[in-house]
Write a protein that holds these residues in place. Structure first.
Motif, PDB file in Angstrom:
ATOM      1  N   GLU A  88       0.825  -1.206   0.000  1.00 43.21           N
ATOM      2  CA  GLU A  88       0.000   0.000   0.000  1.00 43.21           C
ATOM      3  C   GLU A  88       0.862   1.261   0.000  1.00 43.21           C
ATOM      4  O   GLU A  88       0.409   2.315  -0.443  1.00 43.21           O
ATOM      5  N   LEU A  89       2.075   1.149   0.492  1.00 45.52           N
ATOM      6  CA  LEU A  89       2.979   2.301   0.461  1.00 45.52           C
ATOM      7  C   LEU A  89       3.477   2.582  -0.943  1.00 45.52           C
ATOM      8  O   LEU A  89       3.833   3.721  -1.269  1.00 45.52           O
ATOM      9  N   LEU A  90       3.548   1.548  -1.788  1.00 47.31           N
ATOM     10  CA  LEU A  90       4.083   1.684  -3.145  1.00 47.31           C
ATOM     11  C   LEU A  90       2.994   1.727  -4.200  1.00 47.31           C
ATOM     12  O   LEU A  90       3.301   1.833  -5.401  1.00 47.31           O
ATOM     13  N   GLU A  91       1.737   1.628  -3.800  1.00 42.17           N
ATOM     14  CA  GLU A  91       0.639   1.582  -4.761  1.00 42.17           C
ATOM     15  C   GLU A  91       0.671   2.813  -5.673  1.00 42.17           C
ATOM     16  O   GLU A  91       0.828   3.943  -5.201  1.00 42.17           O
ATOM     17  N   ASP A  92       0.544   2.566  -6.995  1.00 39.49           N
ATOM     18  CA  ASP A  92       0.466   3.631  -8.012  1.00 39.49           C
ATOM     19  C   ASP A  92       1.776   4.387  -8.187  1.00 39.49           C
ATOM     20  O   ASP A  92       1.789   5.510  -8.705  1.00 39.49           O
ATOM     21  N   ILE A  93       2.909   3.806  -7.785  1.00 37.45           N
ATOM     22  CA  ILE A  93       4.168   4.524  -7.921  1.00 37.45           C
ATOM     23  C   ILE A  93       4.559   4.693  -9.377  1.00 37.45           C
ATOM     24  O   ILE A  93       5.324   5.596  -9.725  1.00 37.45           O
ATOM     25  N   GLU A  94       4.011   3.816 -10.285  1.00 36.20           N
ATOM     26  CA  GLU A  94       4.328   3.926 -11.708  1.00 36.20           C
ATOM     27  C   GLU A  94       3.510   5.004 -12.409  1.00 36.20           C
ATOM     28  O   GLU A  94       3.713   5.260 -13.591  1.00 36.20           O
ATOM     29  N   MET A  95       2.572   5.630 -11.720  1.00 41.71           N
ATOM     30  CA  MET A  95       1.653   6.578 -12.363  1.00 41.71           C
ATOM     31  C   MET A  95       2.046   8.029 -12.107  1.00 41.71           C
ATOM     32  O   MET A  95       1.187   8.901 -11.974  1.00 41.71           O
ATOM     33  N   ASP A  96       3.356   8.280 -12.041  1.00 44.70           N
ATOM     34  CA  ASP A  96       3.860   9.643 -11.873  1.00 44.70           C
ATOM     35  C   ASP A  96       3.298  10.299 -10.611  1.00 44.70           C
ATOM     36  O   ASP A  96       3.014  11.493 -10.586  1.00 44.70           O
ATOM     37  N   THR A  97       3.135   9.504  -9.573  1.00 48.72           N
ATOM     38  CA  THR A  97       2.568  10.043  -8.340  1.00 48.72           C
ATOM     39  C   THR A  97       3.610  10.736  -7.473  1.00 48.72           C
ATOM     40  O   THR A  97       3.276  11.581  -6.644  1.00 48.72           O
ATOM     41  N   VAL A  98       4.886  10.352  -7.636  1.00 47.93           N
ATOM     42  CA  VAL A  98       5.953  10.961  -6.836  1.00 47.93           C
ATOM     43  C   VAL A  98       7.128  11.280  -7.747  1.00 47.93           C
ATOM     44  O   VAL A  98       7.250  10.744  -8.852  1.00 47.93           O
ATOM     45  N   ASP A  99       7.987  12.158  -7.258  1.00 48.10           N
ATOM     46  CA  ASP A  99       9.186  12.512  -8.009  1.00 48.10           C
ATOM     47  C   ASP A  99      10.266  11.452  -7.815  1.00 48.10           C
ATOM     48  O   ASP A  99      10.362  10.825  -6.752  1.00 48.10           O
ATOM     49  N   PHE A 100      11.070  11.286  -8.859  1.00 48.52           N
ATOM     50  CA  PHE A 100      12.192  10.364  -8.786  1.00 48.52           C
ATOM     51  C   PHE A 100      13.497  11.150  -8.854  1.00 48.52           C
ATOM     52  O   PHE A 100      13.531  12.291  -9.340  1.00 48.52           O
ATOM     53  N   GLN A 101      14.565  10.526  -8.369  1.00 50.28           N
ATOM     54  CA  GLN A 101      15.887  11.126  -8.422  1.00 50.28           C
ATOM     55  C   GLN A 101      16.892  10.051  -8.851  1.00 50.28           C
ATOM     56  O   GLN A 101      16.611   8.857  -8.754  1.00 50.28           O
ATOM     57  N   ASP A 160      24.878   6.311  -8.411  1.00 49.17           N
ATOM     58  CA  ASP A 160      25.829   6.298  -9.533  1.00 49.17           C
ATOM     59  C   ASP A 160      25.186   6.747 -10.841  1.00 49.17           C
ATOM     60  O   ASP A 160      25.727   6.503 -11.922  1.00 49.17           O
ATOM     61  N   ASP A 161      24.023   7.403 -10.752  1.00 51.87           N
ATOM     62  CA  ASP A 161      23.322   7.953 -11.923  1.00 51.87           C
ATOM     63  C   ASP A 161      22.959   6.882 -12.942  1.00 51.87           C
ATOM     64  O   ASP A 161      22.688   7.192 -14.109  1.00 51.87           O
ATOM     65  N   ARG A 162      22.912   5.646 -12.510  1.00 52.97           N
ATOM     66  CA  ARG A 162      22.596   4.559 -13.427  1.00 52.97           C
ATOM     67  C   ARG A 162      21.102   4.261 -13.428  1.00 52.97           C
ATOM     68  O   ARG A 162      20.542   3.863 -14.445  1.00 52.97           O
ATOM     69  N   LEU A 163      20.457   4.463 -12.281  1.00 51.56           N
ATOM     70  CA  LEU A 163      19.028   4.187 -12.125  1.00 51.56           C
ATOM     71  C   LEU A 163      18.355   5.367 -11.451  1.00 51.56           C
ATOM     72  O   LEU A 163      19.005   6.341 -11.064  1.00 51.56           O
ATOM     73  N   GLU A 164      17.062   5.261 -11.351  1.00 53.02           N
ATOM     74  CA  GLU A 164      16.311   6.278 -10.617  1.00 53.02           C
ATOM     75  C   GLU A 164      15.581   5.629  -9.454  1.00 53.02           C
ATOM     76  O   GLU A 164      15.152   4.470  -9.542  1.00 53.02           O
ATOM     77  N   GLU A 165      15.452   6.381  -8.378  1.00 51.95           N
ATOM     78  CA  GLU A 165      14.742   5.907  -7.196  1.00 51.95           C
ATOM     79  C   GLU A 165      13.750   6.984  -6.755  1.00 51.95           C
ATOM     80  O   GLU A 165      13.956   8.178  -7.015  1.00 51.95           O
ATOM     81  N   PRO A 166      12.668   6.593  -6.066  1.00 49.11           N
ATOM     82  CA  PRO A 166      11.677   7.599  -5.644  1.00 49.11           C
ATOM     83  C   PRO A 166      12.201   8.435  -4.486  1.00 49.11           C
ATOM     84  O   PRO A 166      12.880   7.934  -3.594  1.00 49.11           O
ATOM     85  N   GLU A 167      11.878   9.721  -4.506  1.00 47.65           N
ATOM     86  CA  GLU A 167      12.226  10.586  -3.385  1.00 47.65           C
ATOM     87  C   GLU A 167      11.360  10.273  -2.166  1.00 47.65           C
ATOM     88  O   GLU A 167      11.775  10.459  -1.031  1.00 47.65           O
ATOM     89  N   VAL A 168      10.144   9.816  -2.436  1.00 46.51           N
ATOM     90  CA  VAL A 168       9.201   9.470  -1.381  1.00 46.51           C
ATOM     91  C   VAL A 168       8.227   8.464  -1.966  1.00 46.51           C
ATOM     92  O   VAL A 168       8.052   8.409  -3.195  1.00 46.51           O
ATOM     93  N   LEU A 169       7.611   7.647  -1.144  1.00 47.37           N
ATOM     94  CA  LEU A 169       6.624   6.680  -1.626  1.00 47.37           C
ATOM     95  C   LEU A 169       5.227   7.281  -1.572  1.00 47.37           C
ATOM     96  O   LEU A 169       4.950   8.169  -0.751  1.00 47.37           O
TER      97      LEU A 169
END
Length: 864
Positions: free
Chosen positions: A144-157, A161-170
């Protein structure tokens, strides 16, 4: 100068030109601030929006990306740790695994976010097994903390190593910061947020949505207080209110336990974060060292079903006292609430309302961005469906255009209306499809041209249009958006809510030293050299009058007993001295010793001056009443006064003045009165006078008083007694040679004060002078103590009722050279009913055989 001479060094040229000069203190300050903010924002403090620190967030996101969800099989913890460390969290694997393990512990997390399989530690402090032995996956509530994370609900950074992106917040579909709490130590600050019940927090959040002006008190109607995973009890609500109101507070948490069969205490729940094994060890150490008395055995019977620590009591041990000893040292702890979290990247201490407001703002933003993302998706889909419907309406022409186009690209261009397709020199119909529509139409299969497929497309288009309207309504109306947030929160509550585990009990005060002392009646002995001690009352069994009693204390050479009195260990006693001072002391503060012990110097307990002796003791329990009470005092020279008990509320450790005294005078006795009693003053020479209390006006502490009795030369006041009009009483007189008598109180007629009074008892060579006069009633027991330390306890009914001006009977047999030093009266409740019944049945008023009872004439002198 020669042409090959070296150039002169120029510090402003080359690499040196790039060097900047800086003051070291400024550089150190800035570098430390940068480091501190890195720790604060990047490691130690949770975000107010999802309640997670970066390491928690990265572990959950790595599991999400790896497909290790609640519906998948468990995966080795080492695999999860490795992926988290390699992709998102560039720190040690032990730190990551410790965090993973804690998220799987049901005694650490109120709602565990990881479903662990294997040994993840215990409440006894056992560490988790190595990560290669344990397995884990996400718990359902973590999804439930990660629900809809693929729908541009939070910002990523970018990751480290600038290889991937991770969410700033869930996205966080529930207020996880409050639900699971958090703790952490940053640089110069720390956070310690207790966990709460999910249903209560969601109810408060919904209430805040519906009532934005709600106060902390309003929200506390829903959030009763922290709800710890280990249960136990929170003591009092004031600390909870302070923590919610200010963001800081100290909450007392008490273990859950009960007394079984009066011989064992069973502990079933422990305060949050208490190590059970260490607790049992500490209790055992205190028992062995004698700090806790009354425990004979200690067992840990805990199993998978829960905690059960059994404390077996010794026979005769007071369960209440043992319980309070355990509470003071072991079964209570304090949870210091510091509701500190990151808000917009900055640490802030938040109230309960501010925490929920920040979460709601985050959740509204998540729903808004999700709705916007879904709206764009639905609008794209509607656009495609519109193209398909148009193509179905002109299917023959569309098929003809595609079939006669030279290539797929020509077909798409023709459908977009970019050129016209001709057949036998005749142009085919042109269309105005968009590029996306044209691409989709060209890719359509022939099977989609059936009538059924057409109906399905129309139905889908209608559904998509309805959804678009709904999404536009949500985005265009804040009330509609709040309704979505509220409904989703209530769905979470329906799915995961459970019963509260931690109870909130009323605060009856902290455990004091008094709570650790068994409440019992004791006999306190004081000597002329100011030695003092107490002994249990049941040490002295009642005997018939005329006995020698038993040893009550051993005396050093030259010392004698000055007073004896009976009190409860929990009584506050006022000690009045011959110098007119008064001191206050709890009975339990007097050291308990055996009958043969000398006692402890009272100087260690009371700040007595040289030559100052205790002459009267008053129990403050007698002063507790809604009616006004007075302390009535008399001096050796016959002065008497009354002072309101309110003047004795704040007694310093060094004592305060109780009465003013002449140089040759001393305080003799003190009684608690109510302004409506009669008083009886007795002299050493055997005289007694009875007068109304209101003849003595109320005075201040520094007053000397007025004349109470007109004494003969060489005589002095021995005692003061008050008559209780609501109780059948006698006047009991005891002389220093151990003789005494009980006389009906009506034989002491009321006179005016400052008279010579009436003859109370013969004070001849046999009797000696008067030592004490008391008013006594049915069931009272007399405690007589000699100067050499003998104590006799006897019922007052053992003394026959005789008249005034008589010799009396033997009360206590004394050795040669010994005399009565002090007398006190005690009313033992367990014997009172029988004694009162005997008294009401009547008794012989004559003299005991062998004792002379010679009536004499009344000698009165009622002069003022």
């Amino acid at each position: 100068m020669s042409s090959d001479a070296p150039d002169v060094f120029d510090p402003a040229a080359g690499i040196a030109a790039e060097v900047e000069t800086a003051r070291i203190e400024q550089e150190m300050e800035q570098s430390y601030i940068d480091y501190a903010m890195s720790v604060i924002a990047g490691r130690a403090l949770p975000d107010v929006r999802d309640g997670l620190k970066p390491v928690h967030r990265r572990i959950l996101y790595a599991m999400h990306e790896a497909g290790v969800t609640a519906r998948s099989s468990h995966r080795k913890s080492s695999s999860i740790v490795g992926e988290t460390m390699g992709d998102y969290h560039p720190h040690g694997d032990s730190a990551i695994y410790d965090t993973l393990a804690r998220m799987a512990q049901d005694f650490s997390m109120r709602y565990p976010l990881v479903d662990g399989q294997g040994n993840f530690g215990s409440v006894d402090g056992d560490p988790p097994a190595a990560m290669r032995y344990t397995e884990a996956r996400m718990a359902p509530i973590a999804e439930e903390l990660l629900e809809d994370i693929e729908m541009d609900t939070v910002d990523f950074q970018s990751n480290y190593d600038d290889r991937l992106e991770e969410p700033e917040v869930l996205p966080s579909a529930f207020p996880n910061l409050l639900v699971n709490g958090s703790s952490g130590i940053a640089v110069g600050m720390s956070t310690n947020i207790p966990p709460h019940n999910l249903g209560e927090v969601i109810d408060a959040t919904v209430h805040l949505i519906e009532h934005p002006d709600a106060t902390v008190e309003d929200l506390m109607e829903h959030v009763k207080g922290p709800d710890f995973p280990t249960g136990a009890n929170i003591v009092g609500r004031n600390a909870i209110h302070k923590a919610y109101k200010t963001g800081r507070g100290r909450i007392r948490v008490r273990a859950e336990f009960e007394v079984e069969d009066d011989d064992r205490i069973v502990i079933t729940e422990l305060p949050f974060q208490e190590n059970k094994a260490r607790l049992v060890e500490r209790i055992a150490d205190d028992v062995n060292e004698g700090k806790i008395e009354g425990i004979r055995d200690l067992r840990d019977e805990s199993d998978r079903d829960g905690i059960r620590v059994v404390v077996e009591l010794k026979r005769g041990a007071n369960a209440e006292v043992v319980k309070n000893q355990l509470l003071e040292h072991h079964l209570e702890s304090t949870f210091g609430v510091i509701n500190l979290a990151l808000v917009d990247g900055q640490p802030r201490v938040l109230t309960l309302k501010e925490t929920l407001v920040e979460y709601l703002e985050h959740r509204r933003e998540v729903v808004r961005r999700r709705s916007q993302s879904e709206l764009e998706e639905k609008e794209d889909r509607a656009h495609i469906l519109e193209g398909r419907l148009t193509a179905l309406e002109h299917v023959d022409d569309v098929v003809e255009v595609i079939r006669n186009s030279a290539s797929r690209d020509d077909a798409k261009a023709a459908l977009r209306g970019e050129h016209v397709v001709e057949v036998d020199g005749q142009p085919l119909p042109s269309f105005d499809f968009s590029e996306a529509q044209a691409d989709h139409i060209v890719a359509m299969q022939l099977g989609s041209l059936t009538a059924m497929e057409a109906d399905e497309i129309k139905s889908e288009y209608e559904d998509v249009q309805a959804r678009i309207e709904r999404l536009e309504a949500i985005l265009g109306d804040s009330d509609e958006l709040d309704a979505v947030v509220r409904d989703e929160l209530l769905e979470i509550k329906d799915e995961y809510d459970d019963d509260r585990r931690t109870s909130i009990i009323e605060d009856t005060g902290t455990v004091t030293h008094e709570d650790l002392i068994a409440e019992e009646d004791v006999v306190v002995v004081v000597t002329e050299d100011d030695y003092i001690k107490r002994m249990p009352l049941d040490t002295f069994r009642a005997q018939h009058r005329g006995g020698k009693g038993i040893i009550g204390t051993e005396l050093k050479e030259g010392d004698r007993v000055s007073s004896v009195y009976v009190a409860s260990t929990h009584d506050y006693l006022l000690y009045f001295t011959n110098h007119g001072q008064v001191y206050q002391l709890k009975t339990y503060q007097v050291p308990e010793m055996s009958r043969t012990a000398r006692g402890k110097s009272a100087v260690n307990l009371l700040d007595l001056d040289d030559g100052e002796e205790i002459t009267a003791v008053v129990n403050t329990a007698e002063m507790e009443s809604e009616e006004e009470k007075f302390l009535t005092m008399t001096t050796r020279n016959g002065y008497i006064k009354r002072t309101s008990v309110e003047k004795f509320q704040n007694i310093r450790s060094t004592g305060i003045i109780a009465t003013k005294l002449d140089e040759d005078d001393a305080l003799a006795d003190v009684e608690v009165t109510d302004g409506e009693r009669d008083l009886i003053l007795a002299s050493r020479g055997g005289m007694a006078i009875r007068f109304a209390e209101d003849e003595v006006r109320a005075m201040g502490r520094s007053a000397r008083g007025v004349r109470g009795i007109d004494l003969e030369d060489g005589d002095e006041v021995a005692a003061l007694a008050a008559v209780d009009p609501d109780r059948h009483q006698w006047v009991l007189t005891v002389t220093e040679n151990g003789y005494g008598k009980r006389t009906d109180i009506e034989q002491y007629r009321r006179q005016s004060r400052n008279g010579k009074g009436l003859i109370d008892i013969k004070t001849n060579d046999r009797n000696g002078r008067v030592c004490e006069l008391e008013t006594v009633g049915p069931g009272d027991h007399l405690f007589v103590m000699s100067g050499e330390g003998q104590i006799l306890r006897t019922p007052v009914e053992d003394l026959s009722t005789v008249g005034r001006n008589t010799m009396g009977v033997i009360v206590m047999e004394l050795d040669a050279g010994d005399s009565v030093a002090s007398v006190d009266v005690h009313f033992p409740a367990e014997e009172s009913e029988e004694a009162i019944a005997e008294s009401e049945a009547g008794e012989d008023a004559g003299a005991d055989g062998g004792d002379a009872t010679l009536d004499g004439e009344d000698e009165t002198a009622d002069t003022e």
